[in-house]
Design an enzyme around this catalytic site. Sequence first.
Site, mmCIF file in Angstrom:
data_model
loop_
_atom_site.group_PDB
_atom_site.id
_atom_site.type_symbol
_atom_site.label_atom_id
_atom_site.label_comp_id
_atom_site.label_asym_id
_atom_site.label_seq_id
_atom_site.Cartn_x
_atom_site.Cartn_y
_atom_site.Cartn_z
ATOM 1 C CG LEU A 145 -1.943 -1.073 1.401
ATOM 2 C CD1 LEU A 145 -2.666 -0.918 2.734
ATOM 3 C CD2 LEU A 145 -2.943 -1.049 0.257
ATOM 4 C CG ASP A 146 0.426 4.310 -2.867
ATOM 5 O OD1 ASP A 146 1.307 3.574 -3.349
ATOM 6 O OD2 ASP A 146 -0.504 4.793 -3.535
ATOM 7 C CE LYS A 147 5.540 8.548 5.051
ATOM 8 N NZ LYS A 147 6.629 9.542 4.968
ATOM 9 C CB THR A 149 -2.999 3.915 0.935
ATOM 10 O OG1 THR A 149 -2.998 4.803 -0.181
ATOM 11 C CG2 THR A 149 -4.236 3.035 0.873
ATOM 12 N NE ARG A 245 -2.193 8.457 -4.754
ATOM 13 C CZ ARG A 245 -0.925 8.689 -4.423
ATOM 14 N NH1 ARG A 245 -0.129 7.683 -4.063
ATOM 15 N NH2 ARG A 245 -0.447 9.921 -4.457
#
Length: 327
Positions: A145-147, A149, A245
């Site tokens: 997961l993105d930082k 998120t 996104r």
Amino acid sequence: MTGQTPEDDNDLLLQAEVPETLGGKRLDAVCARVFDAYSRSRIQAWIESGRVTVDGEVVTRTRSPVEAGCLLRLDAEPEPDFSVRPQDIPIDVVYSDKDLAIINKPPGLTVHPGAGQSDGTLQNALLFHFPQSAAVPRAGIVHRLDKDTSGLMVVALSLQAHAQLVAELGERDIRREYDTLVQGELIAGGTIDAPIGRHPRDRLRMAVVDHGGRDAVTHYRIEERFALFTRLRVRLETGRTHQIRVHMAHLRHPIVGDQVYGGPLRCSGLDPELREALRAFPRQALHARELELTHPRSGERVRWEVEPPEDMQHLYALLRTHAAFQR
């Protein structure tokens, strides 16, 4: 991708059938595709040391061609990862057993070390809380997961579980649903089927591209409608970098708080408190809410769900209050 199956609970034997698309190619290249938890260099060393069989016969020549339908077996040797050190970083473990752990990642926690950040990541935390993960690539992290998120991630705690979960992810059998708040008022759900690749001018960003992108499919449905904003439930069919996104921005409904793909926030006419909360939201309003997969040991379908964290809940509450006041 073909399946990768451990022979029993006490060894690291993995097996896979050579798919039609790889028939006739060299052994090391095929193994690197079907056993993709490992680097090609590691696989080449294992072939040369007699750890790979083709239809039951040991083959030590990396360039040997293999035919479609052949059964490959790899005697994988665990190799602890000493490059990332364990750190006592608190994590929310939703579930764990001897095969896997389900983590509810908070926003702000980077998944694994990279350029500019050598520690303080989820991978450091996993090595501390689950020392056995040192023998699994990237401490068992199967997807990221993105930082900024938040939400659910599955972590493999053995090589066998890792191989099966990676294969399941590649076959699109792991169901992942997200909760997000986007700009604009959508009137219906839908599907975005648009390939994603590197942005042609900004190499740090991803974009929907006409040529050279990887297939990317995102399904979305409406959860709540607000003035100027919509809360969505989003399901990933594929898992490309920044997929939700990028796709929502491509749809011209970017995610609230997304500093990379969001653009200027359109919130004129809203209550000042709500407008300020929306403008000050420090991250993309995206939460991995639901995770469903086939358990690598039992073969049963299992599912977990966690509500969005407090920051997103606060936004939703303000939006509901504003909607009620408008009525």
